[in-house]
Design a protein around this motif. Structure first.
Motif, PDB file in Angstrom:
ATOM      1  N   ARG A   3      50.411  47.273  75.408  1.00  9.08           N
ATOM      2  CA  ARG A   3      49.867  46.868  76.706  1.00  9.08           C
ATOM      3  C   ARG A   3      48.484  46.336  76.394  1.00  9.08           C
ATOM      4  N   SER A   4      48.265  45.057  76.675  1.00 11.66           N
ATOM      5  CA  SER A   4      47.016  44.453  76.239  1.00 11.66           C
ATOM      6  C   SER A   4      46.477  43.439  77.238  1.00 11.66           C
ATOM      7  N   ASP A   5      45.174  43.196  77.114  1.00  8.47           N
ATOM      8  CA  ASP A   5      44.419  42.169  77.821  1.00  8.47           C
ATOM      9  C   ASP A   5      43.398  41.667  76.794  1.00  8.47           C
ATOM     10  N   SER A   8      48.425  40.439  72.074  1.00 14.13           N
ATOM     11  CA  SER A   8      48.628  41.438  71.020  1.00 14.13           C
ATOM     12  C   SER A   8      49.995  41.250  70.367  1.00 14.13           C
ATOM     13  N   PRO A  26      46.007  42.954  81.853  1.00 13.93           N
ATOM     14  CA  PRO A  26      46.849  43.917  81.126  1.00 13.93           C
ATOM     15  C   PRO A  26      48.337  43.755  81.455  1.00 13.93           C
ATOM     16  N   THR A  28      52.485  44.477  79.556  1.00 13.53           N
ATOM     17  CA  THR A  28      53.220  45.242  78.548  1.00 13.53           C
ATOM     18  C   THR A  28      54.310  44.405  77.906  1.00 13.53           C
ATOM     19  N   GLU A  48      40.768  39.129  72.515  1.00  8.99           N
ATOM     20  CA  GLU A  48      40.227  39.080  73.870  1.00  8.99           C
ATOM     21  C   GLU A  48      39.491  37.753  74.034  1.00  8.99           C
ATOM     22  N   GLY A  52      37.391  41.827  80.428  1.00 11.14           N
ATOM     23  CA  GLY A  52      37.743  43.147  79.906  1.00 11.14           C
ATOM     24  C   GLY A  52      38.700  43.077  78.734  1.00 11.14           C
ATOM     25  N   ALA A  53      38.529  43.988  77.795  1.00 12.18           N
ATOM     26  CA  ALA A  53      39.414  44.096  76.638  1.00 12.18           C
ATOM     27  C   ALA A  53      40.208  45.397  76.750  1.00 12.18           C
ATOM     28  N   TYR A  54      41.522  45.331  76.433  1.00 10.65           N
ATOM     29  CA  TYR A  54      42.374  46.512  76.576  1.00 10.65           C
ATOM     30  C   TYR A  54      43.527  46.422  75.597  1.00 10.65           C
ATOM     31  N   LEU A  55      43.788  47.509  74.887  1.00  7.71           N
ATOM     32  CA  LEU A  55      44.967  47.604  74.029  1.00  7.71           C
ATOM     33  C   LEU A  55      45.444  49.047  74.022  1.00  7.71           C
ATOM     34  N   LYS A  56      46.733  49.239  74.296  1.00  8.10           N
ATOM     35  CA  LYS A  56      47.352  50.561  74.267  1.00  8.10           C
ATOM     36  C   LYS A  56      48.687  50.411  73.550  1.00  8.10           C
TER      37      LYS A  56
END
Length: 103
Positions: A3-5, A8, A26, A28, A48, A52-56
């Motif tokens: 799950r990324s923004d 990925s 974000p 998935t 990114e 905002g930056a996001y990685l799960k």
């Protein structure tokens, strides 16, 4: 799953297992791969473009009762080796993040 923004890709043994490429909030992306017992290489690539930056990263399997769990970033034993793409970290889970102003 990743799950990324923004974008990925997640590799296991040099093959893409989950990806969510491109510029987006974000989102998935999931894939499936059965693994044999023993060591396997893993590599997450992430970028990114701004904001905002996001990685799960999550996984499921017999060891989780097939429930989705966070992929731990520490606690793995062994070497960090990924034939394609290269992994420059020492041991454990590999992670590379970079900024691309052009998207």
């Amino acid at each position: 799953c990743t799950r990324s923004d923004d974008g990925s890709h997640f590799y296991v043994d040099g093959e893409v297992v989950a990806k969510r490429p491109g510029l987006h909030p974000p989102r998935t992306g999931c894939g499936k791969r059965w693994l044999s017992k023993g060591e396997h290489s893993s590599l997450a690539l992430f970028f990114e473009n701004g904001g905002g930056a996001y990685l799960k990263l999550t996984y499921s399997g017999p060891d989780t009762g097939f429930r989705e769990e966070l992929l731990p970033s520490v606690g793995f034993e062994g070497k960090c080796e990924a034939p394609v793409p290269n992994c420059d970290c020492a041991t454990g889970f590999c992670f590379k993040a970079y900024y691309d102003p052009n998207g």
